[in-house]
Design a protein around this motif. Structure first.
Motif, PDB file in Angstrom:
ATOM      1  N   ASP A  35     -30.748 -34.509  -8.765  1.00  0.00           N
ATOM      2  CA  ASP A  35     -29.588 -34.402  -7.870  1.00  0.00           C
ATOM      3  C   ASP A  35     -30.032 -34.327  -6.409  1.00  0.00           C
ATOM      4  O   ASP A  35     -29.339 -34.810  -5.515  1.00  0.00           O
ATOM      5  CB  ASP A  35     -28.758 -33.172  -8.229  1.00  0.00           C
ATOM      6  CG  ASP A  35     -28.021 -33.331  -9.551  1.00  0.00           C
ATOM      7  OD1 ASP A  35     -27.632 -34.474  -9.871  1.00  0.00           O
ATOM      8  OD2 ASP A  35     -27.836 -32.332 -10.272  1.00  0.00           O
ATOM      9  N   ARG A  36     -31.203 -33.728  -6.189  1.00  0.00           N
ATOM     10  CA  ARG A  36     -31.716 -33.645  -4.819  1.00  0.00           C
ATOM     11  C   ARG A  36     -32.090 -35.028  -4.296  1.00  0.00           C
ATOM     12  O   ARG A  36     -31.830 -35.354  -3.137  1.00  0.00           O
ATOM     13  CB  ARG A  36     -32.932 -32.723  -4.784  1.00  0.00           C
ATOM     14  CG  ARG A  36     -33.514 -32.509  -3.389  1.00  0.00           C
ATOM     15  CD  ARG A  36     -34.167 -31.182  -3.350  1.00  0.00           C
ATOM     16  NE  ARG A  36     -34.900 -30.912  -2.149  1.00  0.00           N
ATOM     17  CZ  ARG A  36     -35.449 -29.736  -1.902  1.00  0.00           C
ATOM     18  NH1 ARG A  36     -35.328 -28.749  -2.772  1.00  0.00           N
ATOM     19  NH2 ARG A  36     -36.117 -29.519  -0.795  1.00  0.00           N
ATOM     20  N   ALA A  88     -30.751 -37.856  -5.223  1.00  0.00           N
ATOM     21  CA  ALA A  88     -29.482 -38.547  -4.954  1.00  0.00           C
ATOM     22  C   ALA A  88     -28.852 -38.050  -3.665  1.00  0.00           C
ATOM     23  O   ALA A  88     -28.284 -38.835  -2.894  1.00  0.00           O
ATOM     24  CB  ALA A  88     -28.525 -38.344  -6.128  1.00  0.00           C
ATOM     25  N   SER A  89     -28.969 -36.762  -3.406  1.00  0.00           N
ATOM     26  CA  SER A  89     -28.407 -36.180  -2.183  1.00  0.00           C
ATOM     27  C   SER A  89     -29.115 -36.711  -0.941  1.00  0.00           C
ATOM     28  O   SER A  89     -28.481 -36.970   0.087  1.00  0.00           O
ATOM     29  CB  SER A  89     -28.512 -34.656  -2.243  1.00  0.00           C
ATOM     30  OG  SER A  89     -28.035 -34.068  -1.053  1.00  0.00           O
ATOM     31  N   ILE A  90     -30.430 -36.872  -1.031  1.00  0.00           N
ATOM     32  CA  ILE A  90     -31.194 -37.415   0.098  1.00  0.00           C
ATOM     33  C   ILE A  90     -30.739 -38.838   0.411  1.00  0.00           C
ATOM     34  O   ILE A  90     -30.520 -39.197   1.575  1.00  0.00           O
ATOM     35  CB  ILE A  90     -32.702 -37.386  -0.215  1.00  0.00           C
ATOM     36  CG1 ILE A  90     -33.212 -35.945  -0.198  1.00  0.00           C
ATOM     37  CG2 ILE A  90     -33.489 -38.240   0.781  1.00  0.00           C
ATOM     38  CD1 ILE A  90     -34.632 -35.778  -0.703  1.00  0.00           C
ATOM     39  N   SER A 110     -27.824 -40.244  -0.444  1.00  0.00           N
ATOM     40  CA  SER A 110     -26.436 -40.188   0.030  1.00  0.00           C
ATOM     41  C   SER A 110     -26.369 -39.715   1.474  1.00  0.00           C
ATOM     42  O   SER A 110     -25.505 -40.147   2.248  1.00  0.00           O
ATOM     43  CB  SER A 110     -25.612 -39.246  -0.857  1.00  0.00           C
ATOM     44  OG  SER A 110     -25.566 -39.715  -2.184  1.00  0.00           O
ATOM     45  N   GLY A 111     -27.296 -38.820   1.839  1.00  0.00           N
ATOM     46  CA  GLY A 111     -27.330 -38.311   3.209  1.00  0.00           C
ATOM     47  C   GLY A 111     -27.659 -39.366   4.246  1.00  0.00           C
ATOM     48  O   GLY A 111     -27.449 -39.157   5.446  1.00  0.00           O
ATOM     49  N   CYS A 136     -25.004 -43.556  -3.893  1.00  0.00           N
ATOM     50  CA  CYS A 136     -26.027 -43.307  -4.906  1.00  0.00           C
ATOM     51  C   CYS A 136     -25.405 -42.619  -6.104  1.00  0.00           C
ATOM     52  O   CYS A 136     -24.759 -41.575  -5.972  1.00  0.00           O
ATOM     53  CB  CYS A 136     -27.142 -42.438  -4.325  1.00  0.00           C
ATOM     54  SG  CYS A 136     -28.541 -42.202  -5.458  1.00  0.00           S
TER      55      CYS A 136
END
Length: 220
Positions: free
Chosen positions: A38-39, A41-43, A45-46, A51
């Motif tokens: 999830d991290r 994907a968050s990177i 998406s950021g 993603c």
């Protein structure tokens, strides 16, 4: 970096799960996600890029980045269809800034190149023959760990072709339909997708290394 790429391609970026787990001895349970996915994907998406996080499956002609479990290292990040290396560089630079994310010799960087715009008869005749001649040079470019890796077997170490064999190009291209070769036509023959996959590159978070691999393999 100059971008001389023409054509479409995609990449797979493999990363270790946060628990450095041995997924061969301790595979994921049903619906379990590797720690850190999830991290990642968050990177992505950021950066303003779409993603998805999903179970393992093949991704073809995707329009978004995708995170899924990988059974060797934990996390696999797949790009959408690319025309240049801009997004790859953005994503990898962001991944490299996160010290919690690692990429060791269990990881790899795979490049899928589309063949649809090429003469497929010509491709079948040229890629396998030239790769067999040049494979040792590419292997010397790669990290030494790639020379003895179950997921990236050098064709020169197989018995596919003997030194005195008269190679029939289209037959050889079909022989490359085994997934875990340094270069393979697995998706071309088994998934009916006009792509060829290069699995030779080592796992990395370095955008320059990754994009240089893309450039040289597209040129090849």
């Amino acid at each position: 970096m100059p971008n001389g790429i023409t054509g479409r391609f995609g990449v797979e970026i493999e990363l270790n799960s946060f628990d450095a787990r041995d997924f061969v001895k301790n595979p994921l349970k049903k619906d379990e996600k590797p720690l850190g996915i999830d991290r990642v994907a968050s990177i992505v998406s950021g950066l303003g890029l779409a993603c998805d996080v999903h179970e393992w499956r093949y991704n073809h002609n995707s329009e978004v980045w995708s995170c899924k479990p990988d059974n060797s290292c934990g996390i696999e990040l797949c790009s959408p269809v690319m025309f240049d290396t801009h997004q790859v560089m953005m994503v990898m630079d962001a991944l490299e800034e996160d010290d919690c994310l690692t990429s060791d010799n269990r990881c790899a960087f795979h490049v899928h190149i589309e063949l649809e715009s090429m003469d497929l008869d010509e491709v079948a005749a040229s890629i396998p023959a030239w790769w067999i001649k040049c494979e040792h040079v590419f292997m010397d470019f790669a990290d030494p760990s790639r020379k003895n890796n179950r997921y990236c077997k050098p064709i020169g170490l197989t018995d596919m072709v003997s030194h005195d064999e008269a190679v029939v190009p289209d037959v050889l291209f079909k022989k490359l339909a085994t997934k875990y070769l340094s270069v393979n036509s697995f998706h071309f023959f088994n998934r009916r997708r006009p792509t060829i996959e290069f699995r030779i590159a080592e796992g990395t978070k370095n955008s320059e290394i990754a994009c240089n691999w893309i450039e040289i393999l597209m040129a090849f």
